[in-house]
Design a protein around this motif. Structure first.
Motif, mmCIF file in Angstrom:
data_model
loop_
_atom_site.group_PDB
_atom_site.id
_atom_site.type_symbol
_atom_site.label_atom_id
_atom_site.label_comp_id
_atom_site.label_asym_id
_atom_site.label_seq_id
_atom_site.Cartn_x
_atom_site.Cartn_y
_atom_site.Cartn_z
ATOM 1 N N SER A 85 2.881 -16.098 6.191
ATOM 2 C CA SER A 85 2.734 -15.833 5.161
ATOM 3 C C SER A 85 3.631 -16.891 4.503
ATOM 4 O O SER A 85 4.455 -17.076 4.958
ATOM 5 N N GLY A 86 3.745 -17.349 3.570
ATOM 6 C CA GLY A 86 4.006 -18.800 2.677
ATOM 7 C C GLY A 86 3.446 -20.141 3.584
ATOM 8 O O GLY A 86 4.163 -21.524 2.669
ATOM 9 N N GLU A 162 1.178 5.007 9.586
ATOM 10 C CA GLU A 162 2.860 4.753 9.490
ATOM 11 C C GLU A 162 2.869 2.794 9.490
ATOM 12 O O GLU A 162 4.704 2.936 8.475
ATOM 13 N N PRO A 227 1.174 -7.702 1.335
ATOM 14 C CA PRO A 227 1.868 -8.170 2.552
ATOM 15 C C PRO A 227 1.422 -8.798 3.989
ATOM 16 O O PRO A 227 0.591 -8.323 4.806
ATOM 17 N N SER A 228 1.922 -9.203 4.975
ATOM 18 C CA SER A 228 1.687 -9.856 6.186
ATOM 19 C C SER A 228 2.476 -8.795 6.981
ATOM 20 O O SER A 228 3.843 -8.376 6.735
ATOM 21 N N TYR A 229 2.079 -8.582 8.227
ATOM 22 C CA TYR A 229 2.168 -7.066 9.228
ATOM 23 C C TYR A 229 2.351 -8.046 9.923
ATOM 24 O O TYR A 229 2.607 -7.001 11.615
ATOM 25 N N ALA A 231 5.250 -9.541 11.647
ATOM 26 C CA ALA A 231 6.088 -8.970 12.251
ATOM 27 C C ALA A 231 6.032 -7.328 13.009
ATOM 28 O O ALA A 231 6.553 -7.068 14.208
ATOM 29 N N GLN A 232 5.652 -6.652 12.235
ATOM 30 C CA GLN A 232 5.223 -5.158 12.753
ATOM 31 C C GLN A 232 4.905 -4.922 13.631
ATOM 32 O O GLN A 232 4.543 -4.178 14.018
ATOM 33 N N ASN B 165 8.420 -3.929 0.909
ATOM 34 C CA ASN B 165 7.260 -5.143 0.675
ATOM 35 C C ASN B 165 8.434 -6.216 0.175
ATOM 36 O O ASN B 165 7.926 -6.954 -1.037
ATOM 37 N N HIS B 167 8.586 -9.448 -1.580
ATOM 38 C CA HIS B 167 8.220 -10.694 -1.871
ATOM 39 C C HIS B 167 8.729 -11.868 -1.955
ATOM 40 O O HIS B 167 9.332 -11.264 -3.097
ATOM 41 N N LEU B 176 7.099 -16.457 0.975
ATOM 42 C CA LEU B 176 7.689 -15.250 1.608
ATOM 43 C C LEU B 176 6.911 -13.462 1.398
ATOM 44 O O LEU B 176 7.584 -13.336 0.313
ATOM 45 N N ASN B 177 5.886 -13.047 1.800
ATOM 46 C CA ASN B 177 6.134 -11.912 1.561
ATOM 47 C C ASN B 177 5.477 -10.990 2.527
ATOM 48 O O ASN B 177 4.068 -10.858 3.386
ATOM 49 N N VAL B 178 6.333 -9.740 3.485
ATOM 50 C CA VAL B 178 6.213 -8.911 4.239
ATOM 51 C C VAL B 178 5.619 -7.683 3.966
ATOM 52 O O VAL B 178 7.188 -8.034 2.924
ATOM 53 N N ALA B 179 4.883 -6.922 5.518
ATOM 54 C CA ALA B 179 5.998 -5.657 4.927
ATOM 55 C C ALA B 179 6.850 -5.036 5.999
ATOM 56 O O ALA B 179 6.990 -5.748 7.009
ATOM 57 N N GLN B 180 7.907 -4.558 5.577
ATOM 58 C CA GLN B 180 8.293 -3.832 6.950
ATOM 59 C C GLN B 180 8.248 -2.121 6.371
ATOM 60 O O GLN B 180 9.218 -1.622 5.096
ATOM 61 N N VAL B 181 8.355 -1.612 7.689
ATOM 62 C CA VAL B 181 8.352 -0.307 8.001
ATOM 63 C C VAL B 181 9.325 0.672 7.772
ATOM 64 O O VAL B 181 9.760 -0.682 8.740
ATOM 65 N N ILE B 187 12.769 -10.267 9.561
ATOM 66 C CA ILE B 187 11.708 -11.373 9.853
ATOM 67 C C ILE B 187 12.520 -12.633 9.329
ATOM 68 O O ILE B 187 14.075 -12.180 8.554
#
Lengths: 254, 269, 441
Positions: A85-86, A162, A227-229, A231-232, B165, B167, B176-181, B187
């Motif tokens: 991402s980015g 999840e 979003p980017s997954y 890392a998850q 999320n 962003h 940076l656009n990242v999902a966080q569960v 990150i």
């Protein structure tokens, strides 16, 4: 004296030849961009605009008051990447979009020769030179690959939940999650954007094959809320492919 | 530590560079998320070694100045924005009150304003090694306003039991656009470009944060007493800028002479 | 009303993910990639059309999903075929009350237009179009419309594109006759029909005046009356001929030259002296959602019409048009002057040999789905002084797109000169209200 004359002729010839070679080589290097510009100004300009801002004369009509509009190359948000991402997309990423098009919105330009598509790629990068200063690193695909099976798809359902994919794409994958229905989602232009209907892979803008889906999930679509997954899903390669297989299983043709 | 010194000494970098190391540390002390107590002895030790070393390498450099002071807000504090939460209200709460103008005490000390110098500095390539956490906690970004230097990292974390999320955008461009569960991995990404970054969550649109990145270490975020502190400033002419996310800019031209200790009292609006 | 309800339900039930008509199917894109809103083209669509149904700047021959038979590559059949169907749900005609025997009339649920087209490319740089149209107001026969072959990029990219067959000359003009946002409303005619007979017009057809014939008392080479509102000459929707166009110097300049039969003949070519025309177009701006273009043409007719004495006359036309598009706004207009020459010497006192027409149209895309339009028409008619009547109309419409290929229209045409009196059809029509449904597949 004779030898000296001969030698000086030869020297002049070599220098001239060298200069000629170097200059033609240099000319070739930027003529790729120039040739790309010529193609851009016929094939791409009506949507992406003369200055690459995604504001060509035909740009407004595609979806008018909602996303997506044609890409603004000067901002440097590239949706379809194989990089984190980015980051900037790779040349291959740009080439792939030119070749495949974007279902619903951008026709395939496979009518351009392969060479011409590389030239356009070189020209497009000129619109955001900062972004392309560093060569991008590609996100690794999860290894080992798990081919499609119903069992894998069933396991993928729990990964889907999840990762809370349903927040936007909905429990049934039809793109009608709560967040989508509240009309909160917007792209980088501030235009309202909808979530992709996952039951219809032909309409996936970044491609509908398993490889395409994993790329989308890992890298995210910059300039959109997706979003980017990366890392998850790091270190969970099996779960990543289960998720892909679950998304594939949502389409009635599977 | 010896390794670091050998790296610093062998190419004999510009002297300010090495002094700047301490400088960064001293600025972080003013911010909430600076490396604090455990690092303080190290900083002191580093400073001591540096003085010693500067004698050996002939780096003696003086004439650096300090700018410090307070930022205050006078007048009526605007009421907080009340947002009805439609998504995850069981965790975020049914209503969220957002107050970006944090004013403390009778003097009106303004917290979370960024004070920085604009201008050309006699040196470049300031060392930077620190990371800045952006924490999703209680459906808000903590801290809400971050100052950072290019070369430093941001680290995005999620402490909430729901999906966030994060962003981060520089202008329109996604940084940076990242999902966080819940319990997801943090990150980390290095900041390369200076500028004002906005931090948003696409899922919870009321969440907002700001990340201001400089290509030099001469900036400071005001603490709850409104204090800021810029140290090791080389002599020169600069513009002092104060930025607050809703109150905007205050500017003042400064001419810094060698070895001065300047104190300023800046008042919004 | 049931039909409207059915259309509405169907439209809202189906998803907008894919458009259906031929090219959209073939290239897997939405209609609005090429159209401002169906059917008028946007600048990408114009370039696609100019390049002979190939992507701009390419010689692809429509390579997507082609079936290969040796040298010949063909599309899947569904990628070749398109159907346009128009249904008039409700039409209310209001005529002047002092005209004997006429009054208001309301018609419901009548089909207005059915056009079937086969369109595409055979191979690199070879394209074709065949369409047939039924205008139910005139007859229920399927009439052959355009039918031509294109050979493209002769001599280099965009240098010259050739069309041969029954073609619409104004396809590349700033204001093309084809693909109107205001769907042509046919006239209501009463006998006599036949050789050198002019039918009585019960209801005038409000069609673009700039394109119209404009003359009273002219007949085509098969001795059928040319009605003053009919689109003719350069602005004809189909004429037999050969046409060449290109952009040899880049996007800013387009040329077009062509030779036509010009006689408005259904079949054959009895006109031994052909008509010819030349058009140039200048395009401006390629960014900021803005574009503008200006074009001018001259059309030289040769024995392409007759007067009631049976003598051949020549009709020529000169015109300019401009179009401006900015985001949601699309404005275009045309002004033309027509001249009749080679008149029999006895007729010069009873026949006005000059006529002119102007049409200006504006459309505003108010939301993603709602297009509002206004059209102004003024015809300074020529021809037989005894019958010729000028006409001025204003029309507005609201067009709602249930999908990008399915629209509902409410339209009102009003006669701005109905108070001037006279027994002509151009004056006795006061108002025309209509509700239409149009679908393209």
């Amino acid at each position: 004296m004779r030898v000296q004359t001969l030698m000086s002729y030869w020297l002049c010839l070599s220098i001239a030849g060298l200069i000629g070679h170097v200059s033609s080589w240099a000319a070739l290097a930027d003529s790729d961009i120039q040739l790309g510009q010529k193609i851009y100004e016929r094939s791409c300009v009506t949507c992406h605009g003369e200055f690459g801002k995604g504001d060509g004369p035909a740009a407004f009509y595609n979806s008018a008051y909602s996303a997506p509009r044609p890409r603004d190359f000067t901002v440097g948000n590239y949706k379809f990447r194989s990089t984190p991402s980015g980051e900037a997309p790779t040349d291959q990423d740009i080439f792939r979009v030119l070749t495949n098009g974007i279902p619903g919105y951008m026709p395939s330009f496979s009518g351009l020769s392969e060479e011409q598509r590389w030239q356009v790629t070189a020209y497009l990068k000129q619109f955001s030179p900062d972004l392309f200063r560093e060569s991008p690193t590609v996100v690794d695909l999860p290894d080992p690959f798990i081919p499609f099976s119903l069992k894998s798809a069933q396991q993928g359902r729990s990964v889907y939940l999840e990762m809370e994919c349903q927040a936007c794409h909905g429990l049934d994958g039809r793109g009608t999650g709560a967040t989508t229905l509240m009309n909160d989602l917007a792209d980088s232009r501030g235009l309202q954007i909808s979530s992709t209907d996952l039951t219809f892979p032909q309409s996936f803008k970044n491609g509908g094959t398993g490889q395409d889906i994993i790329r989308t999930v890992l890298t995210g679509l910059d300039g959109t809320p997706m979003p980017s997954y990366e890392a998850q899903l790091q270190g969970r390669s099996e779960d990543a492919w289960h998720l892909v297989n679950y998304v594939l299983s949502l389409s009635p043709t599977h | 530590m010896p390794g670091i010194w050998s790296i610093m000494c062998s190419p004999c970098p510009p002297p300010i560079n090495s002094v700047g190391d301490i400088n960064v540390g001293s600025i972080w002390k003013a911010t909430r998320y600076a490396p604090r107590t455990p690092f303080a002895p190290l900083v002191v030790l580093a400073g001591f070694l540096l003085v010693l070393l500067s004698g050996i390498c002939g780096w003696a450099e003086d004439g650096l100045s300090t700018i410090s002071g307070t930022v205050r807000f006078s007048g009526a504090v605007p009421p907080p924005t009340i947002v009805n939460v439609l998504k995850d209200p069981e965790h975020c709460g049914v209503q969220v009150a957002i107050q970006p103008v944090k004013v403390h005490g009778p003097a009106g000390a303004l917290e979370s304003a960024i004070v920085s110098l604009e201008g050309t500095f006699p040196m470049k390539n300031f060392p930077a090694n620190s990371d800045h956490p952006v924490v999703n906690a209680q459906c808000a970004f903590t801290p809400r306003v971050i100052g950072a230097q290019t070369g430093q990292d941001v680290e995005v974390r999620n402490q909430d039991p729901i999906l966030h999320n994060t962003h981060i955008k520089l202008g329109k461009r996604t940084f940076l656009n990242v999902a966080q569960v819940p319990n997801g991995r943090p990150i980390i990404k290095m900041l390369k470009q200076p500028g004002h970054y906005s931090i948003k969550c696409d899922k919870h649109t009321f969440m907002e944060g700001h990340l201001v990145v400089f290509n030099h270490p001469f900036f400071s975020i005001t603490d709850s007493s409104g204090n800021f502190h810029l140290a090791q400033v080389p002599p020169g002419t600069y513009q002092l800028q104060v930025w607050h996310e809703t109150l905007g800019y205050l500017t003042q031209n400064l001419n810094i002479v060698a070895q001065s200790d300047l104190r300023l009292d800046l008042v919004y609006p | 009303m049931g039909i409207i309800l059915m259309f509405t339900l169907w439209g809202s039930w189906m998803q907008d993910a894919y458009a259906l008509p031929a090219f959209a199917r073939k290239y897997q894109v939405n209609c609005n990639v090429c159209h401002t809103r169906q059917p008028r083209l946007n600048s990408f669509g114009e370039q696609f059309l100019e390049n002979g149904y190939q992507m701009p700047g390419t010689e692809d021959g429509g390579i997507v999903e082609k079936l290969k038979y040796g040298d010949v590559t063909l599309d899947q059949v569904s990628n070749y075929l398109g159907i346009l169907f128009g249904l008039n749900a409700l039409e209310n005609t209001q005529l002047r009350r002092d005209v004997p025997g006429s009054g208001d009339q309301t018609d419901i649920a009548s089909p207005t237009i059915l056009r079937m087209f086969t369109i595409g490319t055979f191979a690199k740089n070879v394209g074709f179009l065949v369409d047939s149209t039924t205008l139910f107001a005139q007859s229920s026969d399927l009439e052959l419309g355009r039918a031509f072959v294109t050979v493209n990029n002769l001599g280099g990219m965009d240098w010259a594109h050739l069309r041969v067959g029954r073609l619409d000359p104004s396809a590349y003009f700033s204001f093309a006759t084809d693909r109107p946002q205001f769907i042509p409303v046919g006239p209501k005619l009463a006998p006599p029909f036949g050789s050198f007979a002019t039918p009585a017009v019960d209801r005038w057809a409000p069609m673009p005046s700039a394109f119209a014939s404009k003359f009273y008392g002219l007949f085509d080479r098969s001795r059928t009356a040319i009605m003053p509102y009919e689109s003719t000459l350069y602005n004809s929707d189909k004429e037999l001929g050969i046409d060449l166009h290109g952009r040899p110097f880049g996007n800013w300049f387009l040329y077009q030259v062509g030779i036509l039969n010009g006689g408005n003949e259904r079949a054959g070519d009895s006109n031994h002296s052909k008509d010819w025309y030349v058009m140039t177009r200048f395009d401006y701006a390629q960014s900021d959602y803005f574009s503008a273009n200006l074009s001018g043409f001259a059309y030289f007719g040769n024995h392409n019409a007759k007067v009631s004495t049976g003598a051949d006359v020549s009709r020529s036309r000169y015109g300019v048009a401009a179009r401006l598009r900015y985001k949601w706004l699309d404005v275009y207009g045309a002004y033309t002057i027509d001249r009749v020459t080679d008149l029999p010497s006895g007729m010069s006192a009873t026949f006005d040999a000059t006529a002119s027409g102007v049409t200006v149209e504006t459309h505003a895309l108010v939301t993603d789905r709602l297009l509002l339009g206004v059209r102004f028409d003024h015809m300074d008619a020529g021809g037989l002084l005894a019958t010729r009547t000028s006409a001025t109309f204003l029309a507005w419409q609201a067009k709602y797109y249930l999908r990008s290929n399915l629209s509902m229209t409410i339209r009102h045409d009003m006669n701005l000169r109905d108070a001037e009196g006279g027994m002509s059809a151009a004056r006795n029509l006061r108002n025309l209200f209509s509700m239409d449904l149009t679908a393209v597949f």
